[in-house]
Design an enzyme around this catalytic site. Structure first.
Site, short mmCIF file in Angstrom:
data_model
loop_
_atom_site.label_atom_id
_atom_site.label_comp_id
_atom_site.label_asym_id
_atom_site.label_seq_id
_atom_site.Cartn_x
_atom_site.Cartn_y
_atom_site.Cartn_z
N ASP A 47 0.86 -1.18 0.00
CA ASP A 47 0.00 0.00 0.00
C ASP A 47 0.90 1.23 0.00
O ASP A 47 1.74 1.39 0.87
CB ASP A 47 -0.88 -0.02 1.26
CG ASP A 47 -1.85 1.14 1.28
OD1 ASP A 47 -2.56 1.34 0.27
OD2 ASP A 47 -1.92 1.86 2.29
N GLU A 92 -1.50 -1.51 -5.93
CA GLU A 92 -2.79 -0.93 -6.24
C GLU A 92 -2.58 0.06 -7.38
O GLU A 92 -1.60 0.78 -7.38
CB GLU A 92 -3.30 -0.21 -5.00
CG GLU A 92 -4.77 -0.01 -4.98
CD GLU A 92 -5.18 0.70 -3.71
OE1 GLU A 92 -6.38 0.80 -3.48
OE2 GLU A 92 -4.30 1.17 -2.97
N CYS A 96 -12.14 -6.08 6.75
CA CYS A 96 -11.14 -6.72 7.60
C CYS A 96 -10.35 -7.75 6.80
O CYS A 96 -10.91 -8.55 6.07
CB CYS A 96 -11.84 -7.40 8.78
SG CYS A 96 -10.72 -8.34 9.81
N CYS A 103 -11.11 -11.50 8.75
CA CYS A 103 -12.37 -12.24 8.67
C CYS A 103 -13.26 -11.76 7.52
O CYS A 103 -14.28 -12.37 7.24
CB CYS A 103 -13.12 -12.14 9.99
SG CYS A 103 -13.67 -10.47 10.38
N CYS A 108 -12.00 -4.42 14.59
CA CYS A 108 -12.98 -5.15 13.78
C CYS A 108 -14.08 -5.72 14.67
O CYS A 108 -13.81 -6.34 15.69
CB CYS A 108 -12.28 -6.27 13.02
SG CYS A 108 -13.44 -7.29 12.10
N CYS A 165 -14.07 -9.99 14.23
CA CYS A 165 -13.14 -10.88 14.91
C CYS A 165 -12.49 -10.25 16.13
O CYS A 165 -11.76 -10.91 16.86
CB CYS A 165 -12.06 -11.37 13.94
SG CYS A 165 -11.09 -10.04 13.22
N ASP A 186 -3.22 1.13 7.25
CA ASP A 186 -2.42 0.85 6.06
C ASP A 186 -2.01 -0.62 5.99
O ASP A 186 -1.95 -1.22 4.92
CB ASP A 186 -1.17 1.74 6.03
CG ASP A 186 -1.53 3.21 5.98
OD1 ASP A 186 -2.62 3.51 5.44
OD2 ASP A 186 -0.75 4.03 6.47
ZN LIG Z 1 -12.17 -9.03 11.42
#
Ligand SMILES: [Zn+2]
Length: 403
Positions: free
Chosen positions: A185, A268, A338, A341, A357, A360, A367
């Site tokens: 990134d 990217e 995320c 998950c 998150c 999870c 980043d």
């Molecule tokens: Zn997660």
């Protein structure tokens, strides 16, 4: 596979004069040819142009000095114009990827000068390089040429530095990669955040940039065509070179390390050729002045330049090392879900640097999470997000910068 190998050299006074004459002739031939193209309705063929601006021109009084230099760089100059036109037309028809290429411009005396010799116009003799009608120049062989070159370009940059740039055919490198894949990134504050947790920080150009701006102010006040102004111009060029050298050195080291260690590299698509990538540019706080301060604008310009160069280097070196290079679409919501998950939390303001998150319960660095998502999308492990890969043309594989 073709690569460029560049070496610095210091010509004698006599050679400097001969080179100045050569650069002048190359420039005049190019500009004459371009002027003819501009006047004619249909662009004349390259062979036709060569006949007019070289062979016939030598017979006229105004251009008789063209016979004082080697003919090869003059022919190459017309060939360069042909390529410039082709790039422009291809860019217009959309046949050429990347940045839009403009209509060929006239060459200026005050810009970087160059002349290219094909085989027949140059030869390597021991430690020296013989150039037709110039003599033997002694480059500093900072590393070995891997094979015999097919052409050499003599360059004099704005800060009066001289270089020889050889085009060489090279063999791909056979090194096994430590890791399967990596996602990267790119940003302003941290140049690159990698999915393996590593970070790379861009060198600071603050001091040099301040110096350049000061000199530019000075230049603006100086009288045109004065020798003091000329001096300032060279000082500015020297500082710009320094910035470019530091940047190139940083990008070369980083890209070599990444490509040699990883079998697949995912970036990217920042579309740096077009618009500014919004998510890298934090919104100004409320009540702040609308225009960003100059230093921040400049940081952005420099880092954009860096992203573009970085991508070109990664792409070229991937070919050299036999790696897979993947570019994913910049519309991929890599910072909205995320990486562990797959829970999607949606858009988050740029000021938020870490996210807890809900799926999870792990706290992610923004980043770091994005780079992991980039890797997954690029490697096709995330099927709900589509992946776009691009086969690009290699431009330069390796270029050497000397301080
Ligand atoms: Zn997660």
């Amino acid at each position: 596979m073709k690569a460029r190998y560049q070496y610095r050299f210091y010509p004698t006074d006599q050679q400097q004069q001969s080179l100045a004459r050569l650069f002048g002739c190359v420039r005049v031939v190019y500009n004459d040819a371009l002027a003819i193209c501009k006047q004619s309705e249909k662009k004349p063929k390259s062979a036709e142009l060569q006949k007019i601006v070289i062979t016939q021109a030598k017979k006229t009084e105004a251009r008789v000095w063209l016979s004082e230099v080697s003919n090869i760089p003059l022919q190459q100059s017309v060939a360069d114009l042909e390529i410039a036109f082709k790039n422009f037309f291809d860019s217009c028809n959309g046949k050429r990827k990347g940045r839009k290429v403009g209509y060929p411009k006239f060459k200026k005396r005050t810009h970087k000068q160059s002349a290219r010799f094909r085989i027949g116009g140059f030869s390597i003799k021991g430690n020296g390089v013989y150039l037709a009608k110039i003599g033997v120049v002694k480059p500093i062989w900072s590393r070995e040429l891997p094979a015999s070159p097919s052409s050499v370009t003599v360059i004099k940059d704005c800060a009066n530095r001289y270089f020889l740039s050889f085009v060489v055919d090279i063999e791909p490198v056979q090194i096994d990669a430590k890791n399967q894949s990596i996602g990267i990134d790119l940003g302003i504050k941290t140049f690159a955040v990698m999915s393996n947790g590593e970070k790379a920080f861009s060198p600071s150009y603050k001091v040099l940039d301040r110096r350049v701006r000061k000199l530019q102010k000075k230049l603006a006040r100086q009288q045109k065509d004065s020798s003091r102004r000329h001096k300032t111009r060279i000082q500015i060029a020297k500082n710009h070179n320094k910035i470019a050298d530091i940047r190139k050195d940083f990008l070369h080291k980083l890209s070599t390390q990444i490509v040699s260690e990883n079998q697949a590299i995912v970036l990217e698509d920042l579309n740096v050729s077009g618009m500014v990538k919004k998510r890298c540019d934090p919104a100004p706080p409320k009540g702040a002045r609308e225009r960003a301060p100059r230093h921040r604008k400049l940081a952005r310009v420099i880092s954009q330049q860096g992203w573009r160069e970085f991508r070109v280097l990664i792409e070229a070196k991937s070919e050299k090392y036999g790696r897979k290079f993947v570019v994913i679409s910049r519309w991929e919501p890599t910072s909205q879900s995320c990486s562990k998950c797959g829970y999607r939390w949606g858009k988050v303001d740029l000021s938020v640097r870490s996210i807890l998150c809900l799926g999870c319960g792990i706290e992610h660095d923004r980043d770091d999470n994005a780079s992991k998502n980039i890797e997954m999308v690029g490697m096709g492990h995330r099927h709900d997000l589509k992946c776009t890969s691009r086969d690009g043309k290699t431009t330069s594989v390796a270029q050497l910068n000397e301080a």
